[in-house]
Design an enzyme around this catalytic site. Sequence first.
Site, PDB file in Angstrom:
ATOM      1  N   ARG A  29      -0.500  11.144   2.200  1.00 58.06           N
ATOM      2  CA  ARG A  29      -0.408  12.212   1.201  1.00 58.06           C
ATOM      3  C   ARG A  29       0.897  12.999   1.280  1.00 58.06           C
ATOM      4  O   ARG A  29       0.976  14.141   0.857  1.00 58.06           O
ATOM      5  CB  ARG A  29      -1.588  13.181   1.320  1.00 58.06           C
ATOM      6  CG  ARG A  29      -2.935  12.590   0.947  1.00 58.06           C
ATOM      7  CD  ARG A  29      -3.006  12.117  -0.499  1.00 58.06           C
ATOM      8  NE  ARG A  29      -2.743  13.194  -1.432  1.00 58.06           N
ATOM      9  CZ  ARG A  29      -1.908  13.109  -2.456  1.00 58.06           C
ATOM     10  NH1 ARG A  29      -1.193  12.012  -2.649  1.00 58.06           N
ATOM     11  NH2 ARG A  29      -1.745  14.126  -3.277  1.00 58.06           N
ATOM     12  N   ARG A  38     -12.075   8.912 -11.151  1.00 60.70           N
ATOM     13  CA  ARG A  38     -10.880   8.203 -11.579  1.00 60.70           C
ATOM     14  C   ARG A  38     -11.248   7.184 -12.647  1.00 60.70           C
ATOM     15  O   ARG A  38     -12.415   6.915 -12.887  1.00 60.70           O
ATOM     16  CB  ARG A  38     -10.200   7.520 -10.383  1.00 60.70           C
ATOM     17  CG  ARG A  38      -9.766   8.509  -9.302  1.00 60.70           C
ATOM     18  CD  ARG A  38      -9.261   7.794  -8.049  1.00 60.70           C
ATOM     19  NE  ARG A  38      -8.871   8.752  -7.003  1.00 60.70           N
ATOM     20  CZ  ARG A  38      -8.551   8.407  -5.773  1.00 60.70           C
ATOM     21  NH1 ARG A  38      -8.548   7.128  -5.413  1.00 60.70           N
ATOM     22  NH2 ARG A  38      -8.209   9.331  -4.885  1.00 60.70           N
ATOM     23  N   ARG A  74     -11.175  17.055  -0.970  1.00 59.79           N
ATOM     24  CA  ARG A  74      -9.757  16.712  -1.097  1.00 59.79           C
ATOM     25  C   ARG A  74      -8.854  17.945  -1.144  1.00 59.79           C
ATOM     26  O   ARG A  74      -7.632  17.828  -1.053  1.00 59.79           O
ATOM     27  CB  ARG A  74      -9.536  15.848  -2.344  1.00 59.79           C
ATOM     28  CG  ARG A  74     -10.254  14.497  -2.290  1.00 59.79           C
ATOM     29  CD  ARG A  74      -9.761  13.567  -3.376  1.00 59.79           C
ATOM     30  NE  ARG A  74      -8.348  13.270  -3.195  1.00 59.79           N
ATOM     31  CZ  ARG A  74      -7.883  12.282  -2.420  1.00 59.79           C
ATOM     32  NH1 ARG A  74      -8.728  11.514  -1.741  1.00 59.79           N
ATOM     33  NH2 ARG A  74      -6.592  12.070  -2.325  1.00 59.79           N
ATOM     34  N   SER A  87     -11.420  10.152   3.067  1.00 58.21           N
ATOM     35  CA  SER A  87     -12.267   9.764   1.932  1.00 58.21           C
ATOM     36  C   SER A  87     -12.554   8.270   1.933  1.00 58.21           C
ATOM     37  O   SER A  87     -12.083   7.513   2.774  1.00 58.21           O
ATOM     38  CB  SER A  87     -11.586  10.162   0.623  1.00 58.21           C
ATOM     39  OG  SER A  87     -10.380   9.437   0.447  1.00 58.21           O
ATOM     40  N   ASP A  94      -0.168   5.113   1.062  1.00 63.86           N
ATOM     41  CA  ASP A  94      -0.425   5.972   2.230  1.00 63.86           C
ATOM     42  C   ASP A  94      -0.375   5.174   3.531  1.00 63.86           C
ATOM     43  O   ASP A  94      -1.094   4.180   3.697  1.00 63.86           O
ATOM     44  CB  ASP A  94      -1.813   6.620   2.108  1.00 63.86           C
ATOM     45  CG  ASP A  94      -1.762   7.953   1.408  1.00 63.86           C
ATOM     46  OD1 ASP A  94      -0.690   8.335   0.939  1.00 63.86           O
ATOM     47  OD2 ASP A  94      -2.811   8.619   1.325  1.00 63.86           O
ATOM     48  N   ASP A 111       0.863  -1.170   0.000  1.00 59.20           N
ATOM     49  CA  ASP A 111       0.000   0.000   0.000  1.00 59.20           C
ATOM     50  C   ASP A 111       0.911   1.236   0.000  1.00 59.20           C
ATOM     51  O   ASP A 111       2.105   1.131   0.294  1.00 59.20           O
ATOM     52  CB  ASP A 111      -0.895  -0.045   1.236  1.00 59.20           C
ATOM     53  CG  ASP A 111      -1.641   1.250   1.477  1.00 59.20           C
ATOM     54  OD1 ASP A 111      -2.288   1.734   0.547  1.00 59.20           O
ATOM     55  OD2 ASP A 111      -1.536   1.783   2.605  1.00 59.20           O
ATOM     56  N   ASP A 162     -13.441   5.039  -1.272  1.00 60.90           N
ATOM     57  CA  ASP A 162     -13.545   4.708  -2.692  1.00 60.90           C
ATOM     58  C   ASP A 162     -14.839   3.970  -2.971  1.00 60.90           C
ATOM     59  O   ASP A 162     -15.349   3.224  -2.121  1.00 60.90           O
ATOM     60  CB  ASP A 162     -12.365   3.828  -3.128  1.00 60.90           C
ATOM     61  CG  ASP A 162     -11.028   4.533  -3.005  1.00 60.90           C
ATOM     62  OD1 ASP A 162     -10.996   5.760  -3.213  1.00 60.90           O
ATOM     63  OD2 ASP A 162     -10.026   3.862  -2.716  1.00 60.90           O
TER      64      ASP A 162
END
Length: 314
Positions: free
Chosen positions: A24, A126, A137, A182, A17, A15, A184
């Site tokens: 970030r 995306r 964001r 956030s 982050d 992964d 997904d």
Amino acid sequence: MWEDRKHPRTICLFDVDGTLTPPRRSVTPEVKALLKRLRKICVIGFVGGSDLSKQVEQLGPDVLGEFDYCFAENGLTAYRLGEQLASQSFIQWIGEDEYKKLTNFVLNYIADLKIPQKRGTFIEFRNGMINISPIGRNCSHAERDAFEVYDKEHNIRIDMVNALKENFTHLDLTYSIGGQISFDVFPTGWDKTYALRHIEDQKFDVIHFFGDKTFEGGNDHEIFTHPLVTGHTVRTPDDTMRILTEIFALAGGDSHAELVAPKAPQEGGLMTNVLNRLDAIESRFDKLEQTLARLQRMMVNAPVENVTFRITNN
């Protein structure tokens, strides 16, 4: 293809982050140096939920050349040795009409949210998914950190996911909470296990995965619990470096890949020793739980009745 590696049939996937970088933020020189040594031992790749541009920001402009596999958007955008592989499209899957209903619901829901701050870019489109952020964001790092604390107390993201599930039951969607601000949304099956499709032809004997959101509902959970994967839960990039060093004996630039027993905590005060021991215990229990889960899946089709697997403290 991987004959230059000491263990060509082993791959380590990461992964981004919270695993290779702070959320970030950019990768440190120490992590990059360790990965460079690791790449002499086995195949390496990352599996991130963000699009490739954000991973380039965090991992550096040469990321396609520094990893053997680069899986952006859970592998829906994928590269092997710098060459792009087949990709998938979320908008083609869902269709324009359903997508507009989904985005309209999200924007109206966020408009009614009572949270300390709202900024911008609440929906990020995306290639293989959408990313939804209640705060937006465009928030600063300080606002990001503050929202993470607020969300843990008030379950903003969890409640929003539940609302989406209730209102879009006709769509076979998965909602995966990741990072600080956030979550997904993507078709079921397009989670991080999608990246494994790109390495099936390589027939690796060992697949390691390192991630911080390995809990149920986290965006690392599906690949972490996959029966072909040996999963490792980490909290920080330092955790990742420590576990890699223990598994592959990477300390001091050593490129030998023999498995080694975890080392005893170094002197550094009582609290340091306690935390190191707790991490080691947690890692062992994670491995036990994974093994039992695999055994249970294997027993589903086996002609054995009334068998229960249980971890005890004996």
